[in-house]
Scaffold this active site. Structure first.
Site, PDB file in Angstrom:
ATOM      1  N   SER A   8       0.842  -1.197   0.000  1.00 17.27           N
ATOM      2  CA  SER A   8       0.000   0.000   0.000  1.00 17.27           C
ATOM      3  C   SER A   8       0.874   1.243   0.000  1.00 17.27           C
ATOM      4  CB  SER A   8      -0.897   0.010   1.236  1.00 17.27           C
ATOM      5  OG  SER A   8      -1.474   1.295   1.355  1.00 17.27           O
ATOM      6  N   HIS A  33      -1.165  -1.200  -4.354  1.00 18.42           N
ATOM      7  CA  HIS A  33      -2.426  -0.785  -3.741  1.00 18.42           C
ATOM      8  C   HIS A  33      -2.395   0.729  -3.535  1.00 18.42           C
ATOM      9  CE1 HIS A  33      -6.090  -1.478  -1.402  1.00 18.42           C
ATOM     10  NE2 HIS A  33      -5.622  -0.596  -0.523  1.00 18.42           N
ATOM     11  N   ASP A  35      -4.535   3.972  -2.157  1.00 20.83           N
ATOM     12  CA  ASP A  35      -5.655   4.371  -1.298  1.00 20.83           C
ATOM     13  C   ASP A  35      -6.099   5.791  -1.612  1.00 20.83           C
ATOM     14  OD1 ASP A  35      -6.040   2.103   0.549  1.00 20.83           O
ATOM     15  OD2 ASP A  35      -3.927   2.489   1.018  1.00 20.83           O
ATOM     16  N   MET A  37      -8.751   8.709  -0.566  1.00 12.80           N
ATOM     17  CA  MET A  37      -9.589   9.102   0.584  1.00 12.80           C
ATOM     18  C   MET A  37     -10.144  10.506   0.385  1.00 12.80           C
ATOM     19  SD  MET A  37      -7.117   7.815   3.624  1.00 12.80           S
ATOM     20  CE  MET A  37      -6.485   6.141   3.692  1.00 12.80           C
ATOM     21  N   HIS A  66      -8.209   1.561  -4.305  1.00 14.62           N
ATOM     22  CA  HIS A  66      -9.186   1.399  -3.227  1.00 14.62           C
ATOM     23  C   HIS A  66      -9.836   2.754  -2.968  1.00 14.62           C
ATOM     24  CE1 HIS A  66      -9.685   0.320   1.363  1.00 14.62           C
ATOM     25  NE2 HIS A  66     -10.841   0.478   0.754  1.00 14.62           N
ATOM     26  N   MET A  68     -12.009   5.076  -1.030  1.00 16.58           N
ATOM     27  CA  MET A  68     -12.680   5.354   0.245  1.00 16.58           C
ATOM     28  C   MET A  68     -13.350   6.711   0.108  1.00 16.58           C
ATOM     29  SD  MET A  68      -9.700   3.799   2.660  1.00 16.58           S
ATOM     30  CE  MET A  68      -8.537   3.843   1.306  1.00 16.58           C
ATOM     31  N   MET A 137     -11.682  -5.030   5.224  1.00 14.46           N
ATOM     32  CA  MET A 137     -10.920  -4.095   6.055  1.00 14.46           C
ATOM     33  C   MET A 137     -10.688  -4.734   7.419  1.00 14.46           C
ATOM     34  SD  MET A 137     -10.094  -1.248   4.393  1.00 14.46           S
ATOM     35  CE  MET A 137      -9.100  -0.907   5.814  1.00 14.46           C
ATOM     36  N   ASP A 175      -6.864  -5.943   4.170  1.00 17.56           N
ATOM     37  CA  ASP A 175      -6.274  -4.602   4.200  1.00 17.56           C
ATOM     38  C   ASP A 175      -6.287  -4.030   5.609  1.00 17.56           C
ATOM     39  OD1 ASP A 175      -5.288  -2.151   3.469  1.00 17.56           O
ATOM     40  OD2 ASP A 175      -7.054  -1.519   2.323  1.00 17.56           O
ATOM     41  N   GLY A 176      -5.094  -3.855   6.175  1.00 17.52           N
ATOM     42  CA  GLY A 176      -4.981  -3.191   7.465  1.00 17.52           C
ATOM     43  C   GLY A 176      -4.289  -4.043   8.512  1.00 17.52           C
ATOM     44  N   GLY A 177      -3.135  -3.581   8.949  1.00 19.94           N
ATOM     45  CA  GLY A 177      -2.435  -4.279  10.024  1.00 19.94           C
ATOM     46  C   GLY A 177      -1.821  -5.602   9.632  1.00 19.94           C
TER      47      GLY A 177
HETATM   48  C1  DX5 Z   1      -6.317   2.122   5.280  1.00 16.10           C
HETATM   49  C2  DX5 Z   1      -5.916   1.690   3.910  1.00 16.10           C
HETATM   50  C3  DX5 Z   1      -4.853   0.676   3.879  1.00 16.10           C
HETATM   51  C4  DX5 Z   1      -3.585   1.075   4.601  1.00 16.10           C
HETATM   52  C5  DX5 Z   1      -3.018  -0.166   5.207  1.00 16.10           C
HETATM   53  O1  DX5 Z   1      -7.482   2.851   5.215  1.00 16.10           O
HETATM   54  O2  DX5 Z   1      -7.012   1.160   3.188  1.00 16.10           O
HETATM   55  O3  DX5 Z   1      -4.558   0.247   2.548  1.00 16.10           O
HETATM   56  O4  DX5 Z   1      -2.629   1.691   3.796  1.00 16.10           O
HETATM   57  O5  DX5 Z   1      -1.918   0.187   5.939  1.00 16.10           O
HETATM   58  P1  DX5 Z   1      -1.199  -0.760   6.966  1.00 16.10           P
HETATM   59  O6  DX5 Z   1      -0.755  -1.977   6.214  1.00 16.10           O
HETATM   60  O7  DX5 Z   1      -0.077   0.078   7.450  1.00 16.10           O
HETATM   61  O8  DX5 Z   1      -2.220  -1.100   8.032  1.00 16.10           O
HETATM   62 ZN    ZN Z   2      -6.551   0.226   1.197  1.00 19.18          ZN
END
Ligand code: DX5
Ligand code: ZN
Length: 244
Positions: A8, A33, A35, A37, A66, A68, A137, A175-177
């Site tokens: 990402s 990836h 993002d 926003m 992605h 958002m 997510m 996606d996330g963590g």
């Molecule tokens: C968060 C994004 C993710 C983010 C993940 O809203 O959709 O793609 O970049 O980041 P990490 O891998 O650091 O949790």
């Molecule tokens: Zn994402």
């Protein structure tokens, strides 16, 4: 082999995106990836079509965008034109999701649907046969570097089961963590795409972190492939974007 690695770029150096993209490509990344926003759907702002277009100019692997956004329908064409190969929209904001997916597929784009941690898997029931990927997510969207929500693991299994029941072998994207400590379990639960920001770009050596994540999940996936997932997702990426 088989699981896709999608770094990402949210955690990349925005002043040196080309350098960071080249590093993860050398490390064996399958997708980039990206993002997007809007400051409404999520409490943060990131990038828009001009930056996606610039990324597309230098990338040699497909862009997994992605969205958002509160109103993704208004921007599909802009991101398609900017070079997205895959576009994922959130189920929470789309009363006519089926139509949105059709627009994407008709444009030759792989159509993804995302669900937030508080959204039940059942929200995907009616469109499970019509998606090219489901993005789960595993943190609340908006920021990189958050901690994986443990309950996501059973949700991955539930989404995988829902897609299987619909006869759809589309991958579940997580996606996330995601990091080197939990990737193995996430893949064992049924993830086909691992998105990782901080674990890759926050590591100080994005190429190496990508390669290590790849090696780790390849082991996990080999175990699972022998049981129930005979096909190789990586073959599907061959020939896909970044379209000219
Ligand atoms: C968060 C994004 C993710 C983010 C993940 O809203 O959709 O793609 O970049 O980041 P990490 O891998 O650091 O949790
Ligand atoms: Zn994402």
């Amino acid at each position: 082999m088989g699981v896709l690695i999608a770094p990402s770029l949210l955690s990349a150096d925005f002043a040196a995106l080309g350098k960071d993209i080249a590093a993860v490509e050398r490390g064996g990344a399958d997708l980039l990836h990206v993002d997007v926003m809007d400051g409404h759907f999520v409490p943060n702002l990131s990038i828009g079509p001009p930056v996606v277009r610039a990324i597309h100019r230098v990338a040699t692997i497909p862009l997994d965008v992605h969205l958002m956004l509160d109103n993704p329908d208004d921007y599909l064409t802009a991101f398609i034109d900017a070079g997205a190969s895959r576009i994922t929209v959130h189920v929470e904001v789309l009363p006519h999701l089926h139509r949105t997916l059709q627009v994407l597929r008709n444009a030759g784009i792989k159509a993804g649907v995302a669900i937030n941690p508080s959204t039940p898997v059942a929200a995907l029931e009616e469109i499970a046969a019509d998606v090219d990927q489901v993005l789960l997510m595993s943190v609340n969207p908006g920021f990189g570097g958050q901690t994986f929500i443990p309950r996501s693991e059973s949700k991955i299994r539930a989404v995988r089961a829902l897609l299987d029941a619909a006869g759809n072998d589309a991958p579940v994207s997580v996606d996330g963590g995601v990091d080197h400590s939990n990737a193995h379990r996430i893949v064992a639960a049924g993830a086909g795409i691992l998105i990782a920001g901080q674990a890759i770009f926050g590591s100080g050596d994005a190429e190496r972190a990508t390669r290590e994540l790849r090696a780790q999940v390849d082991g996990a996936h080999d175990l699972r492939t022998r049981v129930d997932r005979p096909h190789d997702l990586r073959e599907q990426v061959d020939g896909e974007g970044p379209a000219g």
